[in-house]
Design an enzyme around this catalytic site. Structure first.
Site, PDB file in Angstrom:
ATOM      1  N   CYS A  57       0.808  -1.230   0.000  1.00  0.00           N
ATOM      2  CA  CYS A  57       0.000   0.000   0.000  1.00  0.00           C
ATOM      3  C   CYS A  57       0.842   1.281   0.000  1.00  0.00           C
ATOM      4  CB  CYS A  57      -0.992   0.008   1.159  1.00  0.00           C
ATOM      5  SG  CYS A  57      -0.288  -0.047   2.802  1.00  0.00           S
TER       6      CYS A  57
ATOM      7  N   ASP B 164      -7.675   5.587  -1.307  1.00  0.00           N
ATOM      8  CA  ASP B 164      -7.320   4.372  -0.580  1.00  0.00           C
ATOM      9  C   ASP B 164      -6.821   3.297  -1.546  1.00  0.00           C
ATOM     10  OD1 ASP B 164      -7.122   2.243   1.137  1.00  0.00           O
ATOM     11  OD2 ASP B 164      -9.195   2.310   1.837  1.00  0.00           O
TER      12      ASP B 164
ATOM     13  N   HIS C 112      -6.211   0.223  -0.703  1.00  0.00           N
ATOM     14  CA  HIS C 112      -6.559  -1.094  -0.172  1.00  0.00           C
ATOM     15  C   HIS C 112      -7.796  -1.679  -0.842  1.00  0.00           C
ATOM     16  CE1 HIS C 112      -4.215   0.961   2.991  1.00  0.00           C
ATOM     17  NE2 HIS C 112      -3.693  -0.240   3.178  1.00  0.00           N
TER      18      HIS C 112
END
Length: 459
Positions: free
Chosen positions: A111, A345, A347
């Site tokens: 990430c 994000d 993820h």
């Protein structure tokens, strides 16, 4: 034979972990993000107002546009178009195997590399497209925020799990939407912009030859002791990005360089030296510079005294965002409203897209909706980025940011500083611009050891 058996065990373990992570990060229960109507929203230097006479909150997915007047609706649409136009780089699965490992996904560990890619992508967008550019098809992306757990999702997860175990890949189907979009009439400027839009995304493709793809970044990370599957902190990623830009061979990238601050100090002469170094063709011309500043916004927790400074930084049009996050998760911060940060994000596990083919689909590289997080939840370790096209732009930016640092600092020392001269003038070893044998000089490695105990511990 024993070594061979160990390798097989590692491969099986890797496949099981990939299957687990692919399921974990594909199975996302998405929620809407709400914005206050009574506070301005900042996104990488641009300000948007959603103010109305009514109090309350506004969803940016367009679900309640009918409740607000046309002027405010237009402003919300402009914000959505601007946000969606930013390049979104997330976990991917089923990409070519990473050299030296059995991994074909970065789910669960990549990430911070992804948020670093997003920051660099924004810098390249400023360089080639300018801050005013928006993707013409931005509002055509389906907003999937209201998606629930559907049969299609279950089917995808089952296929993902089976593919991870058997190392098989499903054929990729291109979307019809962008096949049609390419037929849209546009002028030369729009065609040029679309060429650069695609080219920038292709530089971040998940295959070994992509200049800033995951495979290349991991190779540069090996020189600092990192391997695929390790976690990477914001400071380490800053240096990996610098090396990646330095080693890029595409002629289009010869006009860009990256400078990483040392010990929270930006040495002006070192930056200008990088900007004035010869281009790859031997042509004498100044380069644009992306300045990366690894900092800590407090001790174990983020110090709220730094909130106004962070908001000030994200209000600058030459800010390219912040590699940060919260403990155990890295996010790309691009704006704010009140005391909440707006972020993208990484993820979310998406399928590999082959960016080497003509007219590859673009939808998965653009985030349909922003997310928000309270500043106080932010992990104190982060890297701040700026873009300066010319030496004059850098000098102006250093003056502006210095004033901001002084006005926002309640402590004796600011978060970071700009100083005149070279780092060697202050008894710091400075690595040559073009002849580095290692990713980090020895003094940099010592400094990064301190960061390594303070940054993210990823799942």
């Amino acid at each position: 034979m024993e070594a061979t058996g160990t390798d097989e065990v590692e491969k099986i373990k890797s496949k099981f972990m990939s299957a687990w992570h692919n399921m974990k990060y594909s199975w996302v229960l998405k929620t809407k993000t709400y914005f206050s109507r009574n506070s301005p929203v900042f996104l990488l230097g641009k300000c948007y107002h959603f103010k109305t006479d009514d109090s309350g909150e506004l969803s940016t997915d367009g679900s309640n546009f009918d409740k607000i007047n046309t002027e405010i609706s237009g402003n919300v649409e402009e914000f959505r178009k601007d946000f969606i136009s930013r390049i979104w780089l997330t976990y991917r699965e089923e990409f070519p195997q990473i050299k030296g490992s059995a991994l074909t996904t970065d789910c669960g560990w990549g990430c911070t590399l992804r948020t670093g890619q997003m920051l660099l992508a924004q810098g390249l967008m400023l360089h080639f497209l300018g801050r005013g550019w928006v993707w013409p098809d931005a509002l055509d992306i389906d907003n999937s925020d209201s998606e629930s757990w559907t049969a299609h999702t279950v089917k995808k997860l089952t296929a993902s799990f089976e593919a991870s175990l058997t190392a098989e890949r499903e054929p990729k189907i291109l979307s019809n939407h962008h096949r049609g979009a390419l037929k849209r009439n546009c002028d030369d400027s729009e065609r040029r912009n679309e060429v650069y839009h695609r080219k920038i995304i292709s530089w971040f493709g998940d295959y070994p030859l992509a200049a800033f793809g995951l495979h290349q970044l991991i190779e540069y990370g090996k020189k600092s002791g990192k391997i695929a599957g390790d976690w990477y902190g914001p400071a380490v990623v800053a240096h990996i990005l610098r090396k990646a830009v330095e080693e890029a061979r595409d002629p289009e990238l010869q006009g860009v360089t990256v400078y990483v601050a040392q010990d929270c100090t930006v040495y002006s002469s070192d930056v200008i030296d990088r900007q004035c170094s010869l281009m790859g063709s031997g042509k004498a011309d100044t380069k644009a510079v992306i300045i990366l500043v690894p900092v800590r916004l407090g001790g174990e927790r983020t110090n709220m005294d730094y909130l106004e400074f962070v908001k000030g930084i994200l209000s600058l049009e030459y800010c390219v965002g912040i590699i940060g996050g919260k403990p155990k998760q890295s996010y790309y911060f691009a704006g704010f409203q009140d005391d909440s940060l707006i972020y993208m994000d990484p993820h979310y596990c998406q399928s590999f897209v082959d960016v080497s083919i003509k007219d590859f689909p673009l939808e998965s590289f653009h985030c349909p909706s922003p997310k928000k997080m309270s500043f106080k939840k932010m992990d104190p370790s982060c890297t701040i980025g700026f873009y300066c096209r010319t030496v004059q732009d850098f000098e102006k930016a250093s003056e502006e940011i210095t004033k901001m640092l002084k006005s926002s600092s309640k402590e004796k020392y600011p978060l970071f500083t700009f100083v005149k001269g070279h780092s060697k003038d202050y008894d710091f070893a400075s690595s040559p611009l073009h002849e580095e044998k290692h990713l980090f000089p020895e003094d940099e490695k010592k400094r990064l050891k301190r960061f390594s105990t303070e940054e993210f511990v990823l799942l």
